[in-house]
Structure formats: C-alpha cells, structure tokens
Design a protein around this motif. Structure first.
Motif: not given
Length: 168
Positions: A48-74
């Motif tokens: 359960s701890d591993i899955h929670r950490k993987e989900t947190t990491s996955s969500a954050y890395v996708r948010n990170f990618a989206e923020a960079i894409e918005n920054y580059v698009a600007a």
C-alpha cells in the motif's frame, strides 16, 4: 461401596484434561498461524505504501510536464536546455507542493534531428527546435521512481502577417 468408589475413580481418570504435549502442539500451531497472518499484514502495508508513493510520483511528474509545456508555449523555449533549466519560478508556481522526501528533476535536453534521432545538444545554435526532456520524480526511500519523456517544440512566431509562414 467399593464398586461405587471405583466408578467415580474411573470417571475422574477419564476426565483428566489435555496433556502437556497436546497443549504445546496447539500453541505451536497457533503461533505459526499468527506469524503468517502478521507477515501478510506487513506485506499489505508495504504494498500500500509503495502504491501510494508511485501514484503521488506519477501525478506530480505529469503536472510537472504540463507546467513545462505551458511555459514553453508561452514563448520560453530554451535552446539546448541544461538540466533543471525549466524548473523556474513560473513553472514551479503552477505545481502543487512536492511532498516531503520527494525530489523532482529535469534532465538536460536532447536535440531531435530531422530523422527523429536524439543526440546531445552541443550548443544553442545547433538546436533543431525540437527537444526531448526527461522528467523524474523520486521518493526519498527509493520505493517510487517515475520518469516521463516530454517532447518540446519551439513555438512559432505569434505575430505574423496574414498569409505568411509563421515558422520561417
């Protein structure tokens, strides 16, 4: 009377209870079962701890990618971007705060050539306008490590006369 006393004695002897060996066997069996149940619970907690950490990491890395894409698009494309070049104020201000113990990194950009082959970007003048950036979010204990490759394209000019090619 001796016959009556003999029957009582036999009944008492038949109701003597459990032997020490039987009690020890029962305790050993229950102990082994208890250890197996506890091991299963600990495995469940760890998974359960591993899955929670993987989900947190996955969500954050996708948010990170989206923020960079918005920054580059600007209009903030960085030719031959160095490691963590896109981890700047406007990008990080769009992100939720990273949980304690996690680290987020952005690798150096790899230039994507006309044939689609990526390679090291030697200088800003050699940048092709398309780059691959690897984003990574890792938990402090190493149980979760999420990587995401993002393709960034240099945006074309925004103010172009009607009928003109915006990317020339």
């Amino acid at each position: 009377m001796s016959r009556l006393w003999g029957e009582r004695f036999r009944r008492r002897r038949d109701d003597r209870g459990e032997t020490l060996v039987e009690v020890l066997a029962a305790v050993v069996i229950l102990g082994i079962a208890g250890v197996a149940v506890m091991a299963g619970l600990m495995m469940s907690v760890k998974a359960s701890d591993i899955h929670r950490k993987e989900t947190t990491s996955s969500a954050y890395v996708r948010n990170f990618a989206e923020a960079i894409e918005n920054y580059v698009a600007a209009g903030h494309y960085a030719p031959c971007a160095a490691a963590d070049a896109y981890k700047v104020g406007p990008v990080t201000s769009q992100l939720p705060s990273l949980p304690l113990g996690y680290t987020a990194t952005q690798g150096a950009a790899a230039s994507i050539g006309p044939t689609g082959v990526s390679g090291a970007c030697p200088s800003a003048s050699a940048d092709t306008g398309v780059q691959e950036v690897i984003l990574e979010v890792t938990s402090g204990d190493g149980r979760a490590d999420e990587r995401l490759a993002v393709m960034l394209r240099e945006p074309c000019a925004k103010n172009v006369a009607a009928g003109g090619d915006p990317c020339n």
